[in-house]
Enzyme design. Structure first.
Site, short mmCIF file in Angstrom:
data_model
loop_
_atom_site.label_atom_id
_atom_site.label_comp_id
_atom_site.label_asym_id
_atom_site.label_seq_id
_atom_site.Cartn_x
_atom_site.Cartn_y
_atom_site.Cartn_z
N GLU A 155 0.83 -1.21 0.00
CA GLU A 155 0.00 0.00 0.00
C GLU A 155 0.87 1.26 0.00
O GLU A 155 1.97 1.28 0.55
CB GLU A 155 -0.93 -0.01 1.22
CG GLU A 155 -1.96 -1.13 1.10
CD GLU A 155 -2.99 -1.12 2.23
OE1 GLU A 155 -4.18 -1.27 1.92
OE2 GLU A 155 -2.60 -0.98 3.40
N CYS A 170 3.50 8.53 0.85
CA CYS A 170 4.04 7.63 1.87
C CYS A 170 4.22 6.26 1.20
O CYS A 170 3.25 5.61 0.84
CB CYS A 170 3.04 7.57 3.02
SG CYS A 170 3.44 6.39 4.29
N CYS A 177 6.73 -6.96 7.39
CA CYS A 177 7.84 -6.41 8.18
C CYS A 177 8.34 -7.50 9.11
O CYS A 177 7.54 -8.30 9.62
CB CYS A 177 7.35 -5.20 9.00
SG CYS A 177 8.67 -4.28 9.82
N CYS A 181 6.24 -4.36 16.01
CA CYS A 181 5.87 -3.33 16.98
C CYS A 181 4.41 -3.57 17.34
O CYS A 181 3.57 -3.80 16.47
CB CYS A 181 6.09 -1.94 16.38
SG CYS A 181 7.79 -1.73 15.81
N CYS A 184 1.37 -1.71 15.66
CA CYS A 184 1.40 -1.48 14.21
C CYS A 184 0.76 -2.63 13.45
O CYS A 184 1.10 -3.80 13.67
CB CYS A 184 2.85 -1.30 13.76
SG CYS A 184 3.04 -1.20 11.97
N CYS A 437 -1.08 6.26 9.69
CA CYS A 437 0.16 5.64 10.16
C CYS A 437 -0.14 4.33 10.86
O CYS A 437 -0.95 4.28 11.78
CB CYS A 437 0.82 6.53 11.21
SG CYS A 437 1.86 7.77 10.54
N1 SAH Z 1 9.14 0.88 9.85
C1 SAH Z 1 9.34 2.26 9.91
C2 SAH Z 1 8.45 3.06 9.00
C3 SAH Z 1 7.01 2.66 8.87
S1 SAH Z 1 5.92 2.97 10.21
C4 SAH Z 1 9.19 2.75 11.33
O1 SAH Z 1 8.72 2.00 12.16
O2 SAH Z 1 9.59 3.87 11.58
C5 SAH Z 1 5.63 4.74 10.18
C6 SAH Z 1 5.31 5.32 11.55
O3 SAH Z 1 3.99 4.95 11.99
C7 SAH Z 1 6.25 4.84 12.63
O4 SAH Z 1 6.62 5.88 13.49
C8 SAH Z 1 5.38 3.86 13.35
O5 SAH Z 1 5.87 3.58 14.62
C9 SAH Z 1 4.04 4.56 13.34
N2 SAH Z 1 2.91 3.69 13.66
C10 SAH Z 1 2.83 2.36 13.52
N3 SAH Z 1 1.62 1.92 13.91
C11 SAH Z 1 0.91 3.00 14.31
C12 SAH Z 1 -0.42 3.19 14.77
N4 SAH Z 1 -1.26 2.18 14.89
N5 SAH Z 1 -0.82 4.44 15.08
C13 SAH Z 1 0.02 5.49 14.92
N6 SAH Z 1 1.28 5.37 14.44
C14 SAH Z 1 1.73 4.14 14.15
FE1 SF4 Z 2 7.59 -2.55 11.05
FE2 SF4 Z 2 5.38 -1.32 11.83
FE3 SF4 Z 2 7.41 -1.54 13.52
FE4 SF4 Z 2 7.59 0.14 11.40
S1 SF4 Z 2 6.18 0.30 13.13
S2 SF4 Z 2 9.15 -1.35 12.12
S3 SF4 Z 2 6.42 -1.04 9.88
S4 SF4 Z 2 6.22 -3.24 12.67
#
Ligand code: SAH
Ligand code: SF4
Length: 451
Positions: A155, A170, A177, A181, A184, A437
């Site tokens: 996406e 974006c 991944c 996290c 996420c 995000c």
């Molecule tokens: N993997 C990279 C980039 C993709 S995520 C990273 O983790 O930085 C982009 C941003 O969205 C990151 O700061 C991530 O922590 C944040 N993010 C992930 N899940 C989220 C959520 N459910 N609500 C708000 N931000 C989120």
């Molecule tokens: Fe991967 Fe989501 Fe963590 Fe970014 S925030 S490193 S996309 S699991």
């Protein structure tokens, strides 16, 4: 010696000399420390790159053997042109047509004679990912689901700036991944594979197609944009049509790129770096490094390399100020804890007040949003040219967290701001179409068996 001869140096000059001597000693100590860091991270970098290569994308070839020219470096493009017996200047012409003009059909490349156009078309294509769906949010954010040649999907989200005629694309760097996290959605999808440079640049180019934003199309054609019908895809959900954005006169509605889609860009460094080099090339898309932001959850050894080689803006997903909590919600912290991560930020080249490092901080109710957390955050980043993006948690189906209350977010933001750091609260964009995000996720498809 010093004791014997009276020092003729005036006080100021003597102080200066002492300072310089101290500086030299300190520099040497710093050099040593840096060498040590580089040595350690050098080995670690090699390990990361080797592991990443296991997830490499398939070659950019069509079933009929034609090669996709998108995603080749300049040198590779020159070699491809040489292979079919054409002169080197053809590579320069092709680069211009592909990346500056956005032309995908050789027949539209008017500076190239018909015969050669036909020859090029027998050997090559100028590809784009297939647009499976394009959904338009009520706030004009548009989410694309792109499918690549092997059937894998990712996406991409276009986020127009509400006040100005510009916006950010974006892009995703991986299908899935490896990191998980907790907050996420992408983290619930295992890594299927890395995206190639062609697929990363292709997401941006396909988004540009959708907004008719190539030089010959952009000015005055803004009202063709945002229909959600790009590339023959179908629009689903959200709102289509309406509130169509218009291009500014520079034709840069899609003015910025953020690597904040699916995946961890620094675990796909080679392809991401190649894509960024193409995106920055002055004779093509020509995005300045200031308009490109790479977001990482903290792959420390690769941060140094990205800083040295690419120099793009850095965003770091911090999200917690204590290792015990960060270990839990950003599990990569167990490998690269907060102290090491912040040290890498401090040595990131090019960071200045004009180019601050962005710390992303997702606001999770009752988890990381107390005033004590805010004060600790300020302590950790003291003296750094930094800003803090506060992202209210975006829920997704099955997510286990709640968004902090507006009062808690405001209180947190004020503490950070009072300490001298910008602390904008990111209003969620495209939540209605799961484009905000951390809401991106695709169904992993089994990798196609190699014939
Ligand atoms: N993997 C990279 C980039 C993709 S995520 C990273 O983790 O930085 C982009 C941003 O969205 C990151 O700061 C991530 O922590 C944040 N993010 C992930 N899940 C989220 C959520 N459910 N609500 C708000 N931000 C989120
Ligand atoms: Fe991967 Fe989501 Fe963590 Fe970014 S925030 S490193 S996309 S699991």
């Amino acid at each position: 010696m010093l004791m014997q001869a009276p020092d003729p140096t005036p006080d100021l000059a003597r102080d200066l000399a002492v300072d310089q001597a101290l500086d030299r000693t300190r520099d040497r100590t710093l050099d040593l420390a840096l060498d040590l860091t580089l040595d350690l991270t050098g080995a670690e970098r090699a390990r990361i790159l080797a592991k990443s290569a296991l997830f490499d994308p398939p070659p950019a070839l069509l079933a009929d053997g034609r090669r996709d020219l998108v995603g080749l470096s300049r040198a590779e493009l020159a070699a491809a042109v040489a292979e079919i017996g054409e002169a080197p200047f053809r590579a320069k012409q092709l680069w211009h047509w592909i990346y500056h003009r956005g032309v995908t059909d050789f027949a539209g490349m008017s500076t190239i004679a018909r015969g050669l156009q036909a020859k090029l078309a027998t050997h090559f294509v100028v590809g784009r990912p297939q647009t499976v769906t394009a959904q338009l949010s009520a706030d004009s954010t548009q989410k694309f689901l792109f499918r690549f040649r092997d059937g894998q999907e990712a996406e991409t989200v276009y986020i127009p700036s509400p006040e100005e005629d510009r916006g950010a694309v974006c892009v995703s760097s991986q299908v899935g991944c490896t990191l998980s996290c907790r907050f996420c959605h992408t983290g619930t999808q295992t890594l299927t594979r890395n995206l190639g440079a062609a697929e990363i640049v292709g997401q941006f180019m396909a988004a540009r197609d959708a907004y008719a934003e190539w030089p010959d199309q952009a000015v005055g054609k803004g009202d063709e944009a945002g229909t959600g019908e790009a590339g023959g895809g179908k629009s689903t959900g959200g709102k289509t049509g309406g509130d169509k954005p218009t291009c500014d006169k520079t034709g840069r509605l899609l003015s910025n790129i953020v690597f904040m889609g699916m995946g961890e860009p620094l675990y796909n460094y080679v392809n991401v770096a190649k894509a960024i080099t193409i995106l920055m090339d002055n004779e093509g898309i020509a995005l300045s490094r200031r308009r490109i932001t790479l977001s990482t959850s903290g792959v420390v050894p690769m941060m140094d390399r990205a800083g040295a080689e690419l120099g793009v803006n850095l965003a770091v997903s911090l999200h917690a100020v204590r290792d015990d909590l960060r270990d839990e919600i950003v599990p990569l912290n167990r490998k690269y804890p907060i102290k090491e991560l912040l040290a890498a930020c401090r040595r990131y080249p090019g960071a200045s007040n004009a180019r601050r490092i962005t710390f992303e901080y997702v606001m999770l109710k009752g988890v990381n949003d107390t005033p004590a957390d805010a004060h600790e955050l300020v302590r950790l980043i003291a003296g750094m040219p930094a800003k803090v993006n506060l992202i209210p948690f975006n829920p997704w189906p099955g997510s286990a967290y709640e968004t902090s209350t507006p009062a808690a977010i405001e209180r947190f933001a004020k503490i950070v701001m009072d300490a001298g750091f910008a602390s904008p609260v990111r209003s969620p964009r495209g939540r209605d179409i799961l484009a905000a995000c951390g809401q991106l996720r695709t169904e992993s498809r089994r990798r196609r068996a190699v014939a």
